[in-house]
Design a protein around this motif. Structure first.
Motif, PDB file in Angstrom:
ATOM      1  N   GLU A   3       0.961  -1.197   0.012  1.00  0.00           N
ATOM      2  CA  GLU A   3       0.135   0.000  -0.077  1.00  0.00           C
ATOM      3  C   GLU A   3       0.868   1.192   0.048  1.00  0.00           C
ATOM      4  O   GLU A   3       0.466   2.484  -0.349  1.00  0.00           O
ATOM      5  N   LEU A   4       1.998   1.104   0.588  1.00  0.00           N
ATOM      6  CA  LEU A   4       2.845   2.219   0.792  1.00  0.00           C
ATOM      7  C   LEU A   4       4.396   1.961   0.483  1.00  0.00           C
ATOM      8  O   LEU A   4       4.707   0.892   0.792  1.00  0.00           O
ATOM      9  N   LEU A  22       2.285   6.578  -2.400  1.00  0.00           N
ATOM     10  CA  LEU A  22       1.696   5.585  -3.106  1.00  0.00           C
ATOM     11  C   LEU A  22       2.271   5.033  -4.371  1.00  0.00           C
ATOM     12  O   LEU A  22       2.749   6.040  -4.910  1.00  0.00           O
ATOM     13  N   TYR A  49      -6.135   1.378  -5.202  1.00  0.00           N
ATOM     14  CA  TYR A  49      -6.384   1.985  -3.996  1.00  0.00           C
ATOM     15  C   TYR A  49      -8.164   2.175  -4.158  1.00  0.00           C
ATOM     16  O   TYR A  49      -8.541   2.879  -2.831  1.00  0.00           O
TER      17      TYR A  49
END
Length: 177
Positions: free
Chosen positions: A34-35, A53, A121
């Motif tokens: 996610e990151l 992102l 996302y």
């Protein structure tokens, strides 16, 4: 387009009986993260690190930023960068990708990038009150800078019962040993 298959090596700093992490596992974790953390170099030589992102698409990591952001200014002066992701625990897999950030301007590629961001996302991108609502359309219109970083070298740090240090070389030059 077929993704390149890297040469895989394991460092002597790995635990006894550890095995190298397969690139396919690392690639899947890169896609699912996610990151990410982007490391660049300021024009004066000092490091700069920022979370962002990103997506894995067609054999590369992609991220976007505004033209006046520090990372964009740094990449304009020095396009070499490092992207990392992983776990802040003593279990799991931490990943480091070294490469060269290349700006993306092809409308078809920007469309695939935007679609992938929106798919990954979800509501953060597509809901009217999402944190990054409208960013997919901004990517499609090239209103933001989009960068592609194809791995030149990657490192996987497996943690848990056995610790392993795996190196993936996309230019097939060994360095461990």
């Amino acid at each position: 387009m077929a993704e390149p298959v890297p040469l895989t090596e394991m460092s002597a700093f790995s635990s006894p009986n550890a095995t190298p992490t397969e690139w396919s596992q690392a690639r899947d974790e890169l896609a699912d993260a996610e990151l990410y953390w982007l490391s660049t170099v300021r024009p004066g030589g000092r490091p700069h690190v920022t979370p962002l992102l990103g997506i894995w698409l067609e054999g590369a990591l992609y991220f976007c930023t505004g033209a006046n952001e520090r990372k964009a200014k740094n990449l304009a002066a020095n396009c070499h960068c490092v992207l990392t992701t992983g776990q802040s625990t003593l279990d799991g897999l931490d990943l480091v990708i070294e490469g060269t950030a290349e700006g993306v301007s092809d409308p078809a590629e920007l469309g695939r990038v935007a679609d992938t961001y929106e798919s990954k996302y979800g509501p953060h991108f597509v809901a009217p009150d999402g944190t990054w609502s409208g960013l997919g359309d901004a990517i499609r219109r090239a209103d933001v800078l989009v960068y592609r970083v194809a791995p030149e070298t990657g490192f996987g740090f497996g943690k848990g019962e056995r610790f392993s240090q795996t190196r993936w070389s996309f230019s097939h030059r060994p360095s461990f040993g």
